[in-house]
Design a protein around this motif. Structure first.
Motif, PDB file in Angstrom:
ATOM      1  N   ILE A  62     -17.666 -10.619 -58.148  1.00 33.87           N
ATOM      2  CA  ILE A  62     -16.662  -9.653 -57.703  1.00 33.87           C
ATOM      3  C   ILE A  62     -15.252 -10.239 -57.713  1.00 33.87           C
ATOM      4  CG2 ILE A  62     -15.965  -8.158 -55.802  1.00 33.87           C
ATOM      5  CD1 ILE A  62     -18.545  -7.322 -57.182  1.00 33.87           C
ATOM      6  N   LEU A  63     -15.095 -11.453 -57.193  1.00 32.47           N
ATOM      7  CA  LEU A  63     -13.758 -12.033 -57.039  1.00 32.47           C
ATOM      8  C   LEU A  63     -13.002 -12.168 -58.362  1.00 32.47           C
ATOM      9  CD1 LEU A  63     -11.719 -13.253 -55.006  1.00 32.47           C
ATOM     10  CD2 LEU A  63     -12.772 -15.480 -55.455  1.00 32.47           C
ATOM     11  N   PRO A  64     -13.586 -12.768 -59.426  1.00 34.28           N
ATOM     12  CA  PRO A  64     -12.821 -12.880 -60.675  1.00 34.28           C
ATOM     13  C   PRO A  64     -12.429 -11.528 -61.254  1.00 34.28           C
ATOM     14  CG  PRO A  64     -14.752 -14.317 -60.703  1.00 34.28           C
ATOM     15  CD  PRO A  64     -14.903 -13.432 -59.514  1.00 34.28           C
ATOM     16  N   PHE A  65     -13.321 -10.537 -61.117  1.00 37.64           N
ATOM     17  CA  PHE A  65     -12.995  -9.214 -61.643  1.00 37.64           C
ATOM     18  C   PHE A  65     -11.812  -8.613 -60.892  1.00 37.64           C
ATOM     19  CE2 PHE A  65     -13.162  -4.624 -61.499  1.00 37.64           C
ATOM     20  CZ  PHE A  65     -13.248  -4.291 -62.835  1.00 37.64           C
ATOM     21  N   VAL A  66     -11.856  -8.659 -59.558  1.00 38.19           N
ATOM     22  CA  VAL A  66     -10.779  -8.081 -58.753  1.00 38.19           C
ATOM     23  C   VAL A  66      -9.451  -8.755 -59.081  1.00 38.19           C
ATOM     24  CG1 VAL A  66      -9.880  -7.823 -56.398  1.00 38.19           C
ATOM     25  CG2 VAL A  66     -12.277  -7.306 -56.885  1.00 38.19           C
ATOM     26  N   ILE A  67      -9.457 -10.071 -59.159  1.00 37.66           N
ATOM     27  CA  ILE A  67      -8.219 -10.799 -59.472  1.00 37.66           C
ATOM     28  C   ILE A  67      -7.686 -10.397 -60.845  1.00 37.66           C
ATOM     29  CG2 ILE A  67      -7.294 -13.088 -60.007  1.00 37.66           C
ATOM     30  CD1 ILE A  67      -9.001 -14.183 -57.730  1.00 37.66           C
ATOM     31  N   SER A  68      -8.589 -10.233 -61.816  1.00 34.80           N
ATOM     32  CA  SER A  68      -8.133  -9.836 -63.157  1.00 34.80           C
ATOM     33  C   SER A  68      -7.465  -8.458 -63.132  1.00 34.80           C
ATOM     34  CB  SER A  68      -9.315  -9.827 -64.133  1.00 34.80           C
ATOM     35  OG  SER A  68     -10.201  -8.744 -63.870  1.00 34.80           O
ATOM     36  N   GLN A  69      -7.943  -7.565 -62.255  1.00 31.13           N
ATOM     37  CA  GLN A  69      -7.364  -6.228 -62.156  1.00 31.13           C
ATOM     38  C   GLN A  69      -6.028  -6.223 -61.412  1.00 31.13           C
ATOM     39  OE1 GLN A  69      -8.997  -3.437 -63.725  1.00 31.13           O
ATOM     40  NE2 GLN A  69      -9.942  -5.278 -64.544  1.00 31.13           N
ATOM     41  N   LEU A  70      -5.800  -7.261 -60.610  1.00 31.70           N
ATOM     42  CA  LEU A  70      -4.569  -7.318 -59.811  1.00 31.70           C
ATOM     43  C   LEU A  70      -3.460  -8.122 -60.477  1.00 31.70           C
ATOM     44  CD1 LEU A  70      -6.093  -7.865 -56.234  1.00 31.70           C
ATOM     45  CD2 LEU A  70      -5.479  -5.709 -57.370  1.00 31.70           C
TER      46      LEU A  70
END
Length: 345
Positions: free
Chosen positions: A237-245
């Motif tokens: 979850i964390l890498p995906f969220v960061i990539s979206q932000l």
């Protein structure tokens, strides 16, 4: 390794397939055969065995929304060629059209299902947990001290450089994020200090809408699972969220909606949420840019470093919005629970 037609033709003999034509598309070889179209991918032999084991484990648990790996005629799931393992998969056309929002939601629904079917409790030594907590907190406290000293030195100057002036405008927000990260790390430590186990799942490893393709029947399937691993769910979850932000400042309600959609199907423990919030809020990337400037580790111009710092600051503020909304939702739930308990007495 250079690919040629003879190698591809010989490889396909392991599946009793006859090559008609092939083309290299990035890391995938698209092969047209007498029995349809397939994809050939490769993975280092050193990690290929574990990859195959994880794929087989998911099949055994009933999870079939991953692109299958076809066995050879001798029931092997890969063929060693040089120092690589080549494996064969069906070719997904991914011709389903739709809004990215809906595709993301379906992907997160499948990710939650993947985590649900593969979840298990894993023994963990208290010393290992304590070591992670201590080393992480010490690193963040050192970074906090460095930032405070950098600000002090900058403010002593008659004329700050453009980078220093920019940092002084960001300092309070960066320090606030660091303090919050440490606070949530402390919460995680307090909540888990007596636990002997932790929840792990089989993670995808590279969650992206580009790694979630649709078959002819309209079902979504994960591809590119070479980095699948057994780990805590936030590793997906964390890498995906960061990539979206990583974008301009915005209120990322779409990302928040995806998180809530995922949690509906795979709720996290309070300790898991605390650790996720701690990592998401951490301004370590900002710190690295400041260190790069201070120690003159880069050949980049000061203007480039200013742009890098601004990009990391935008990421920090976008993450702050997500965290703020999560905290508000938790507070509202707690308030509702208290009101319900009061009315019941």
């Amino acid at each position: 390794m250079a690919i040629n037609e003879a190698m591809v033709r010989q490889y396909l003999e392991n599946y009793q397939l006859r090559l008609e034509f092939y083309e290299e598309l990035g890391k995938v070889i698209k092969v047209y055969t007498n029995n349809g179209i397939f994809g050939i991918k490769s993975i280092p032999a050193s990690t290929g065995i574990e990859f195959v084991k994880r794929i087989q484990a998911l099949y055994q648990k009933g999870y079939n929304r991953i692109v299958p790996v076809f066995p050879t005629t001798n029931q092997s799931y890969g063929v060693i060629i040089g120092n690589q393992i080549w494996y064969l998969t069906p070719w997904l056309p991914d011709e389903v059209q739709g809004e990215n929002e809906q595709r993301h939601k379906q992907m997160f629904r499948e990710l939650a299902r993947l985590h649900t079917l593969s979840v298990k409790d894993k023994e963990i030594a208290s010393e290992e947990r304590e070591e992670h907590y201590t080393s992480t907190k010490s690193r963040w406290e050192r970074q906090k001290s460095f930032l405070e000293e950098f600000l002090r030195l900058a403010e002593k100057k008659w004329y700050m450089s453009p980078f220093e002036l920019q940092y002084t405008a960001y300092h309070n927000d960066i320090l606030q994020a660091m303090n919050y990260s440490i606070l949530k790390l402390d919460d995680w430590q307090e909540q888990t200090k007596d636990e002997k186990k932790m929840r792990t799942v089989i993670t995808h490893g590279k969650v992206s809408i580009h790694h979630f393709l649709y078959s002819d029947n309209g079902y979504g399937h994960f591809i590119n699972m070479e980095e699948a691993n057994e780990a805590a769910p936030h590793f997906d979850i964390l890498p995906f969220v960061i990539s979206q932000l990583k974008t301009y400042p915005k209120q990322a309600d779409d990302v928040l909606e995806l998180l809530n959609h995922y949690y509906q199907f795979f709720p996290w423990k309070e300790s898991e949420s605390a650790l996720f919030a701690s990592y998401l809020a951490s301004p370590e990337n900002c710190v690295r840019v400041v260190e790069e400037f201070f120690h003159k580790r880069s050949d980049q111009s000061e203007a480039d470093l200013c742009r890098k710092l601004q990009a990391q600051y935008w990421l920090l503020k976008n993450a702050e919005y997500i965290i703020m909304k999560i905290e508000q939702a938790k507070a509202a739930q707690a308030q509702a629970a208290e009101a319900a308990a009061a009315s019941a007495t």
